[in-house]
Design an enzyme around this catalytic site. Structure first.
Site, PDB file in Angstrom:
ATOM      1  N   PHE A 141     -59.831  44.077  -8.197  1.00 18.21           N
ATOM      2  CA  PHE A 141     -59.718  45.390  -8.823  1.00 18.21           C
ATOM      3  C   PHE A 141     -59.486  45.170 -10.309  1.00 18.21           C
ATOM      4  O   PHE A 141     -58.440  44.683 -10.733  1.00 18.21           O
ATOM      5  CB  PHE A 141     -58.585  46.234  -8.251  1.00 18.21           C
ATOM      6  CG  PHE A 141     -58.537  47.604  -8.885  1.00 18.21           C
ATOM      7  CD1 PHE A 141     -59.363  48.610  -8.424  1.00 18.21           C
ATOM      8  CD2 PHE A 141     -57.715  47.864  -9.970  1.00 18.21           C
ATOM      9  CE1 PHE A 141     -59.361  49.873  -9.026  1.00 18.21           C
ATOM     10  CE2 PHE A 141     -57.704  49.116 -10.578  1.00 18.21           C
ATOM     11  CZ  PHE A 141     -58.529  50.123 -10.101  1.00 18.21           C
ATOM     12  N   ASP A 226     -57.171  38.294 -15.714  1.00 17.68           N
ATOM     13  CA  ASP A 226     -56.782  39.700 -15.743  1.00 17.68           C
ATOM     14  C   ASP A 226     -55.308  39.785 -15.337  1.00 17.68           C
ATOM     15  O   ASP A 226     -54.976  39.801 -14.154  1.00 17.68           O
ATOM     16  CB  ASP A 226     -57.662  40.508 -14.785  1.00 17.68           C
ATOM     17  CG  ASP A 226     -57.307  41.997 -14.782  1.00 17.68           C
ATOM     18  OD1 ASP A 226     -56.207  42.355 -15.245  1.00 17.68           O
ATOM     19  OD2 ASP A 226     -58.113  42.792 -14.281  1.00 17.68           O
ATOM     20  N   LYS A 255     -51.300  47.988 -19.214  1.00 20.41           N
ATOM     21  CA  LYS A 255     -50.177  48.589 -18.495  1.00 20.41           C
ATOM     22  C   LYS A 255     -48.839  48.402 -19.224  1.00 20.41           C
ATOM     23  O   LYS A 255     -48.505  49.168 -20.092  1.00 20.41           O
ATOM     24  CB  LYS A 255     -50.141  48.084 -17.054  1.00 20.41           C
ATOM     25  CG  LYS A 255     -51.339  48.569 -16.233  1.00 20.41           C
ATOM     26  CD  LYS A 255     -51.121  48.420 -14.754  1.00 20.41           C
ATOM     27  CE  LYS A 255     -52.362  48.810 -13.957  1.00 20.41           C
ATOM     28  NZ  LYS A 255     -52.720  50.231 -14.069  1.00 20.41           N
TER      29      LYS A 255
END
Length: 401
Positions: A141, A226, A255
């Site tokens: 994801f 990531d 984030k």
């Protein structure tokens, strides 16, 4: 109708149904706790999918934002501003890298990383034009843009959005042999999550990440990590790759970099790699804006102390020890994760992940499900041990019922 029912009904009527939120309407929050419009308090064990690593309403981050709000919030990259150089310098130093390319959202940063790897492949490695390949892992994801979902294996994320962007090879996560076999002279990068969050907090086999690092060096391929969810303290280290002593060619961050205050993301790499860009070839109006830089600089300063990483490691050990006691007892099948991050597979007979999340909500604890009967636990790193134990007690109550 109650205030909660009214707010939910209005949202259902006027917003696209691309999410299925739990039926709680948050009005305020502080630390690890949120309060709804009816005045009920809930323990937040999701932390905005790691965007709120430092908790709700963190004073240091709010003070940094307020001070910057009074000065300047946006210049665009048409001009320099007085927070930009410090942000790039300090984030590069935190990562042990040389250059930063700031964006806003995690998906934008992943798109930027893909573009960077392709341009590096053509300009530096010498891959024929239009032939660059990026290897990714199944069950990944990385976001929801058209290009990113083109290499997703999740039918819900991918279906009905074709035609899809070519140039990606998908191999099983944790399978180094498959990755080696997928590599060709046209492979420019391997893009992986050190821990797969959306897939259920999947931790790869020991030695896998170090093996990826060795293989990419051997084949002159970029290792793109990531760390949008796994980075910035979540796993007990600044970056999850540190657990295997690995440094990638490129970090993709987001984030928690914005502290839950503003969206901030970045690609961090060497001068050789990010140096492939020239003016006008890539950009963002809001990327690296003064407000974002001010908040991110405070996040970096907080991480430099090491206290949040240490707290995540200590409380994470406690979390996994307590969850481990539940595993094998019939209610919990498997527990995975690292630091203050866990994927818990509930026995399907007890309910779906969504149903377990709703039952926990009734006990004033907020988590979120993923894939069948799995729930994710990722509290803010500032949570107290007492509050964490209170939440775990509520989980035991739900599972025993």
């Amino acid at each position: 109708m109650s205030a909660t029912e009214t707010a939910i009904a209005s949202a259902e009527a006027h917003s696209a149904h691309n999410y299925h939120p739990l039926p709680v309407v948050v009005a305020s929050a502080e630390g690890a706790w949120m309060t709804d419009v009816e005045g009920r308090r809930y323990l937040d064990l999701l932390a905005g999918y790691s965007a709120l690593n430092f908790g709700h309403g963190n004073r240091r981050l709010l003070d940094a934002a307020r001070a910057q709000l009074e000065r300047v919030t946006l210049t665009s990259r048409a001009f320099h501003h007085d927070r930009f150089a410090d942000f790039c310098t300090e984030l590069a130093e935190l990562c042990g890298m040389e250059m930063v390319l700031p964006m806003n959202t995690g998906a934008e940063a992943v798109e930027t990383a893909v573009k960077t790897a392709r341009k590096w492949g053509y300009r530096v490695k010498g891959v024929p034009d239009g032939m660059a390949k990026v290897i990714v892992a199944s069950d990944n994801f990385h976001g929801r843009t058209t290009t990113i979902i083109s290499f997703s294996t999740d039918p819900e994320a991918r279906a009905d959005y074709g035609p899809y962007t070519p140039g990606f090879e998908i191999v099983p996560y944790g399978d180094l042999t498959a990755m080696r076999e997928a590599m060709t002279e046209n492979t420019v990068a391997v893009l992986i999550e050190p821990i797969q969050g959306e897939a259920g907090v999947l931790v790869p086999p020991a030695g896998y990440l170090a093996g990826v690092r060795e293989l990419t060096r051997e084949r002159n391929v970029l290792f793109v990590a990531d760390e949008i969810q796994s980075g910035l303290g979540r796993t007990g280290r600044t970056f999850a790759l540190e657990h295997e002593g690995v440094v990638p060619d490129m970090y993709v961050l987001g984030k928690a970099l914005g502290g839950g205050v503003v969206p901030v993301s970045a690609v961090v790499s060497s001068a050789e790699i990010l140096g492939v860009f020239r003016p006008g070839e890539h950009g963002s109006t809001f990327g690296g804006n003064p407000l974002a830089c001010a908040v991110a600089l405070e996040v970096i300063a907080m991480l430099r102390t090491g206290e949040y990483q240490e707290r995540a490691a200590e409380l994470g050990d406690h979390l996994h020890r307590e969850l481990g006691l539940l595993a094998g007892g019939g209610a919990v099948e498997t527990v995975r994760g690292r630091g203050l991050w866990a994927g818990v597979d509930i026995a399907p007979a007890l309910g779906t992940g969504r149903e377990i999340s709703e039952r926990l909500m009734a006990e004033r604890v907020l988590v979120k499900d993923t894939h069948g009967s799995t729930i994710r636990i990722a509290p803010p790193l500032v949570i107290s041990k007492e509050d964490l134990d209170w939440g775990l007690d509520r989980l035991r109550t739900v599972l025993s019922a």
